[in-house]
Each structure stands twice: as structure tokens, then as C-alpha cells.
Design a protein around this motif. Structure first.
Motif, PDB file in Angstrom:
ATOM      1  N   LEU A   1       0.805  -1.191  -0.003  1.00  9.38           N
ATOM      2  CA  LEU A   1       0.026  -0.030  -0.208  1.00  9.38           C
ATOM      3  C   LEU A   1       0.766   1.263   0.107  1.00  9.38           C
ATOM      4  O   LEU A   1       0.567   2.273  -0.784  1.00  9.38           O
ATOM      5  CB  LEU A   1      -0.924   0.069   1.131  1.00  9.38           C
ATOM      6  CG  LEU A   1      -1.746  -1.251   1.371  1.00  9.38           C
ATOM      7  CD1 LEU A   1      -2.742  -0.962   2.563  1.00  9.38           C
ATOM      8  CD2 LEU A   1      -2.956  -1.179  -0.038  1.00  9.38           C
ATOM      9  N   GLY A   2       1.827   1.588   0.790  1.00 15.13           N
ATOM     10  CA  GLY A   2       2.656   2.469   0.812  1.00 15.13           C
ATOM     11  C   GLY A   2       2.286   3.350   1.880  1.00 15.13           C
ATOM     12  O   GLY A   2       1.092   3.442   2.399  1.00 15.13           O
ATOM     13  N   HIS A   3       3.227   4.250   2.135  1.00 10.90           N
ATOM     14  CA  HIS A   3       2.887   5.390   3.451  1.00 10.90           C
ATOM     15  C   HIS A   3       1.612   6.310   2.923  1.00 10.90           C
ATOM     16  O   HIS A   3       1.175   6.794   4.137  1.00 10.90           O
ATOM     17  CB  HIS A   3       4.130   5.963   4.141  1.00 10.90           C
ATOM     18  CG  HIS A   3       4.573   6.963   2.951  1.00 10.90           C
ATOM     19  ND1 HIS A   3       5.554   6.883   2.086  1.00 10.90           N
ATOM     20  CD2 HIS A   3       4.671   8.433   3.260  1.00 10.90           C
ATOM     21  CE1 HIS A   3       5.754   8.024   1.406  1.00 10.90           C
ATOM     22  NE2 HIS A   3       5.363   9.093   2.011  1.00 10.90           N
ATOM     23  N   ILE A   4       1.662   6.721   1.961  1.00 16.76           N
ATOM     24  CA  ILE A   4       0.587   7.616   1.284  1.00 16.76           C
ATOM     25  C   ILE A   4      -0.797   7.098   1.924  1.00 16.76           C
ATOM     26  O   ILE A   4      -1.422   7.633   2.648  1.00 16.76           O
ATOM     27  CB  ILE A   4       0.917   8.357   0.079  1.00 16.76           C
ATOM     28  CG1 ILE A   4       2.012   8.908   0.040  1.00 16.76           C
ATOM     29  CG2 ILE A   4      -0.315   9.034  -0.345  1.00 16.76           C
ATOM     30  CD1 ILE A   4       2.266   9.604  -1.288  1.00 16.76           C
ATOM     31  N   VAL A   5      -1.237   5.856   1.299  1.00 11.77           N
ATOM     32  CA  VAL A   5      -2.455   5.513   1.676  1.00 11.77           C
ATOM     33  C   VAL A   5      -2.493   5.154   3.080  1.00 11.77           C
ATOM     34  O   VAL A   5      -3.611   5.358   3.452  1.00 11.77           O
ATOM     35  CB  VAL A   5      -2.507   3.956   0.664  1.00 11.77           C
ATOM     36  CG1 VAL A   5      -3.733   3.255   1.025  1.00 11.77           C
ATOM     37  CG2 VAL A   5      -2.307   4.330  -0.699  1.00 11.77           C
ATOM     38  N   LEU A   6      -1.647   4.340   3.666  1.00 13.70           N
ATOM     39  CA  LEU A   6      -1.550   4.286   5.118  1.00 13.70           C
ATOM     40  C   LEU A   6      -2.062   5.603   5.907  1.00 13.70           C
ATOM     41  O   LEU A   6      -2.672   5.405   6.848  1.00 13.70           O
ATOM     42  CB  LEU A   6      -0.360   3.198   5.593  1.00 13.70           C
ATOM     43  CG  LEU A   6      -0.007   2.018   4.887  1.00 13.70           C
ATOM     44  CD1 LEU A   6       1.284   1.418   5.089  1.00 13.70           C
ATOM     45  CD2 LEU A   6      -1.316   1.117   5.308  1.00 13.70           C
ATOM     46  N   GLY A   7      -1.205   6.476   5.650  1.00 14.38           N
ATOM     47  CA  GLY A   7      -1.492   7.793   6.183  1.00 14.38           C
ATOM     48  C   GLY A   7      -2.756   8.331   6.191  1.00 14.38           C
ATOM     49  O   GLY A   7      -3.451   8.949   7.049  1.00 14.38           O
ATOM     50  N   ILE A   8      -3.203   8.235   4.935  1.00 12.23           N
ATOM     51  CA  ILE A   8      -4.655   8.848   4.549  1.00 12.23           C
ATOM     52  C   ILE A   8      -5.695   7.894   5.489  1.00 12.23           C
ATOM     53  O   ILE A   8      -6.720   8.414   6.072  1.00 12.23           O
ATOM     54  CB  ILE A   8      -4.993   8.567   2.825  1.00 12.23           C
ATOM     55  CG1 ILE A   8      -4.387   9.598   2.237  1.00 12.23           C
ATOM     56  CG2 ILE A   8      -6.472   8.794   2.823  1.00 12.23           C
ATOM     57  CD1 ILE A   8      -4.453  11.027   2.529  1.00 12.23           C
ATOM     58  N   GLU A   9      -5.521   6.699   5.470  1.00 10.72           N
ATOM     59  CA  GLU A   9      -6.437   5.549   6.300  1.00 10.72           C
ATOM     60  C   GLU A   9      -6.420   6.075   7.746  1.00 10.72           C
ATOM     61  O   GLU A   9      -7.232   6.135   8.418  1.00 10.72           O
ATOM     62  CB  GLU A   9      -5.880   4.401   6.228  1.00 10.72           C
ATOM     63  CG  GLU A   9      -6.328   3.518   4.808  1.00 10.72           C
ATOM     64  CD  GLU A   9      -5.820   2.045   4.779  1.00 10.72           C
ATOM     65  OE1 GLU A   9      -5.109   1.757   5.819  1.00 10.72           O
ATOM     66  OE2 GLU A   9      -6.018   1.378   4.002  1.00 10.72           O
ATOM     67  N   ARG A  10      -5.336   6.629   8.137  1.00 10.67           N
ATOM     68  CA  ARG A  10      -4.948   6.873   9.879  1.00 10.67           C
ATOM     69  C   ARG A  10      -5.673   8.191   9.986  1.00 10.67           C
ATOM     70  O   ARG A  10      -6.539   8.474  11.146  1.00 10.67           O
ATOM     71  CB  ARG A  10      -3.701   6.980  10.162  1.00 10.67           C
ATOM     72  CG  ARG A  10      -2.883   5.861  10.490  1.00 10.67           C
ATOM     73  CD  ARG A  10      -1.534   5.837  11.237  1.00 10.67           C
ATOM     74  NE  ARG A  10      -1.262   4.545  11.763  1.00 10.67           N
ATOM     75  CZ  ARG A  10      -1.343   4.304  12.967  1.00 10.67           C
ATOM     76  NH1 ARG A  10      -1.930   5.110  14.018  1.00 10.67           N
ATOM     77  NH2 ARG A  10      -0.836   3.056  13.575  1.00 10.67           N
ATOM     78  N   VAL A  11      -5.626   9.231   8.778  1.00 12.37           N
ATOM     79  CA  VAL A  11      -6.305  10.567   8.912  1.00 12.37           C
ATOM     80  C   VAL A  11      -7.716  10.529   9.109  1.00 12.37           C
ATOM     81  O   VAL A  11      -8.448  10.872   9.687  1.00 12.37           O
ATOM     82  CB  VAL A  11      -5.760  11.403   7.994  1.00 12.37           C
ATOM     83  CG1 VAL A  11      -6.538  12.574   7.844  1.00 12.37           C
ATOM     84  CG2 VAL A  11      -4.447  11.803   8.271  1.00 12.37           C
ATOM     85  N   GLU A  12      -8.503   9.686   8.122  1.00 11.28           N
ATOM     86  CA  GLU A  12      -9.809   9.562   7.884  1.00 11.28           C
ATOM     87  C   GLU A  12     -10.387   8.865   9.049  1.00 11.28           C
ATOM     88  O   GLU A  12     -11.406   9.091   9.453  1.00 11.28           O
ATOM     89  CB  GLU A  12      -9.894   8.482   6.685  1.00 11.28           C
ATOM     90  CG  GLU A  12     -10.016   9.318   5.302  1.00 11.28           C
ATOM     91  CD  GLU A  12      -9.928   8.547   4.111  1.00 11.28           C
ATOM     92  OE1 GLU A  12     -10.008   7.184   4.403  1.00 11.28           O
ATOM     93  OE2 GLU A  12     -10.336   8.917   2.991  1.00 11.28           O
ATOM     94  N   ALA A  13      -9.658   7.820   9.840  1.00 13.97           N
ATOM     95  CA  ALA A  13      -9.986   7.339  11.125  1.00 13.97           C
ATOM     96  C   ALA A  13     -10.184   8.239  12.103  1.00 13.97           C
ATOM     97  O   ALA A  13     -11.041   8.146  12.835  1.00 13.97           O
ATOM     98  CB  ALA A  13      -9.033   6.104  11.571  1.00 13.97           C
ATOM     99  N   LYS A  14      -9.377   9.288  12.080  1.00 13.95           N
ATOM    100  CA  LYS A  14      -9.400  10.143  13.485  1.00 13.95           C
ATOM    101  C   LYS A  14     -10.514  11.031  12.790  1.00 13.95           C
ATOM    102  O   LYS A  14     -11.225  11.689  13.695  1.00 13.95           O
ATOM    103  CB  LYS A  14      -8.170  10.808  13.366  1.00 13.95           C
ATOM    104  CG  LYS A  14      -7.053  10.019  13.623  1.00 13.95           C
ATOM    105  CD  LYS A  14      -7.024   9.458  15.260  1.00 13.95           C
ATOM    106  CE  LYS A  14      -5.949   8.717  15.876  1.00 13.95           C
ATOM    107  NZ  LYS A  14      -6.208   7.774  16.938  1.00 13.95           N
TER     108      LYS A  14
END
Length: 333
Positions: A217-230
Motif C-alpha cells: 500500500l505505501g505510506h501515503i495510503v496508510l497515512g490517509i487511512e489513519r487520518v480518515e479514521a481520526k
């Protein structure tokens, strides 16, 4: 007391902890079994052999384990190796990760506190609440404070992600006011969160590498997932603000060929990309200069990512900012 690999000399008696990078078995010409190891710490790596009590030791540890090694350093075919007489697995709480991996030279707690305090300057209540949710997430903070920023290119050390994030955020503060009309709150928040996905993308408990989700997935997708969860925890978070913030994250690499799903399309995204790129490149080149200048030369080896050599000039003594230098010259006149 830890003895580092670069300190070991021929005929030294070794009694220290190491990380097992490689482990394999073999048989001598006489038909006796032995174990071949490669041991590492932050200073380098060394070969090791277990010639006796092989069956007793073989199942007591595995590759990627931390171990206590006792033995003697000998020279074999002009290379140093340790003939091991005793080896035992260590628990992670018995070792200091900084003994085995490069560590940021800066104070992690001070950097984290500085970043939190900068985030507290954000006046937009929605972005401020979002940052607070991340700082209250102790599991995230524990990963964020210790993760490297990359596996080899820049800020390749424990605490490197935090160091890079703080550096970028300070660059944003120092430059954004030069260009009226920018959304400073959005830029600060974006700079703090731009690489947060790297806490999941990278593995750094045994060696610097990539997790399965990091590769897929890469850190950009993983970062977006964390932001959306918050953001889901903040029901009044404006949709447009969420879109602009996520655009900063997905565009900060700047180019499609550099892994960016979108190119920067807002002024804030353009600034974040260029400052992020500059901070990563300056640190990466400095890191390369420290490690790769050829003996007796002022030139580095070829850098495959930058596709060029670098000249290691003597450092300048100039430490004062230009306005102070000008002020001093005027006073002397």
C-alpha cells in the motif's frame, strides 16, 4: 557493558550482545556440525562460528534474535570472526535498540514536545482537534517517536521520522509568512501528518525494511487511512477541509514518478512538497557525505538515487544569519 563490533580486535575475549543477521548450519571436513552466524550492531557486522555444543545451542535462538555472545575473536583468511563458546537469546527489554541501529543525534522527547507545541498554535478548531487525537493515541506516538524516515535515503535512524517531521514543520513556519494568503493552519497540520503512514510502512524492530502493508500500500495510503479514521471521530469536521488536508498528504511527493497519486494543486501543497523534498535531500546528501567519501579524496562514491557524485567541501564557519552579518558590518562602519 556493550562492546561494539568496530572495537573488537584479534585475540579479544568477547562478552557482549548482538543481533543475529544470518544463521546457517554446516559440516566440517571431519563430519562435525557447526553453526555459521553473521552478527551485527550499529557499528557494523562480524562473522561468527559455533564449533562445540552445536546441538545444544542450535535451537536456543534464531535469525533476528538479540543474543548474548561469549567467545574469542580470531583472524581467518584475513578476516575477523568470533569463535563462540556460549550464546543465549536475550529479551528485547534487556537490550537498548540504540546499540543496534543508528539513532538520531537529537533528543527525542524534546523534539516531540516541540512538535506538539507547534501544533498547539493551530487556531482552526477542527485541525486542532484532529492533531490532539493523534497526540492522545499513545500507540501511534510510541511508533512515531522511534520510527526512521526511510530505509536508506534520508533520516535513516531511529527517531528519524520525528526529526524530519519537526524539521519540515519548522521550515513551514519560517517560510509561509513570506507568502501572504497561505493557510498556515492547514500547512502546519499537513507538515505534521504528511509522513505519518511510515509508522506502518516501515519495519524497524530488527532491521530497517518494509512491512507487508508497506510494500503493498505505501505510506501515503496508510497515512490517509489513519487520518480518515481520526476524522470519523470528529463528526463536525468540514468535508472541504478534509479534502484539502488529504490533498497535502497524497501530493507531497510532487511527481507521479516519485509515488505521488496526485501532483500538488494548491499553494499549500506546492510549498509542502518543495520544503519536504529539500529537507529530505539535504539530510540525505549529508548522510551520504558522512558515510561515502572515498579515503584520500573529497569525492563520494556514485549516489544511485541522485545519479551523481558529491564533492565534500570543507564546512563553512559562518553561523550567523545574513541580517546579523549585515548589521555587524554597518556597525563597524
Amino acid at each position: 557493558m556493550k562492546t561494539y563490533i568496530h572495537e573488537i580486535r584479534e585475540n579479544d575475549h568477547v562478552d557482549s550482545s548482538f543481533l543475529v543477521k544470518e544463521k546457517s548450519s554446516g559440516v566440517t571436513r571431519n563430519g562435525n556440525p557447526y553453526l555459521k552466524l553473521k552478527l551485527t550492531d550499529r557499528s557494523g557486522e562480524i562473522e561468527a562460528r559455533i564449533w562445540t555444543s552445536v546441538e545444544a545451542f542450535e535451537g536456543s535462538f534464531e535469525r533476528d534474535d538479540f543474543v548474548l555472545v561469549k567467545g574469542k575473536a580470531v583472524s581467518f583468511q584475513d578476516r575477523l570472526q568470533i569463535n563462540v563458546t556460549h550464546i543465549e537469546k536475550l529479551k528485547e527489554e534487556e537490550i537498548a535498540l540504540s546499540d543496534f541501529f543508528p539513532m538520531t543525534e537529537k533528543n527525542i522527547e524534546e523534539m516531540l514536545q516541540s512538535l506538539i507545541e507547534i501544533g498547539q498554535q493551530v487556531r482552526n478548531e477542527h485541525l486542532s482537534q484532529l492533531l490532539r487525537l493523534f497526540w492522545e493515541d499513545t500507540a501511534f506516538v510510541e511508533k512515531f517517536r522511534i520510527a526512521p524516515a526511510s530505509t536508506w535515503l534520508h533520516h535513516t535512524c531511529l527517531g528519524g521520522l520525528l526529526e524530519h517531521t519537526l524539521s519540515l514543520t519548522q521550515l513551514v513556519l519560517n517560510n509561509a509568512s513570506h507568502y501572504p494568503g497561505l493557510n498556515i493552519d492547514l500547512l502546519i497540520t499537513g507538515s505534521i501528518l504528511h509522513d505519518l503512514g511510515k509508522v506502518d510502512e516501515l519495519s524497524y524492530r530488527r532491521s530497517f525494511g518494509y512491512s507487508d502493508e508497506g510494500r503493498l500500500l505505501g505510506h501515503i495510503v496508510l497515512g490517509i487511512e489513519r487520518v480518515e479514521a481520526k476524522i470519523r471521530q470528529l463528526p463536525d469536521f468540514p468535508k472541504d477541509l478534509s479534502m484539502l488536508l488529504k490533498h497535502l498528504l497524497i501530493s507531497h511527493h510532487g511527481q507521479y514518478s516519485w509515488g505521488s497519486p496526485k501532483r500538488p494543486m494548491t499553494l499549500e501543497a506546492v510549498m509542502l512538497h518543495y520544503l519536504d523534498d529539500m529537507d529530505a535531500k539535504i539530510n540525505g546528501i549529508k548522510q551520504f557525505l558522512r558515510a561515502e567519501v572515498q579515503p584520500g579524496s573529497k569525492w563520494t562514491h556514485y549516489h544511485r538515487a541522485f545519479e551523481q557524485f558529491f564533492y565534500a567541501a570543507e564546512p563553512w564557519d559562518q553561523t550567523e544569519p545574513p541580517e546579523n552579518i549585515v548589521k555587524n558590518i554597518l556597525e563597524e562602519e
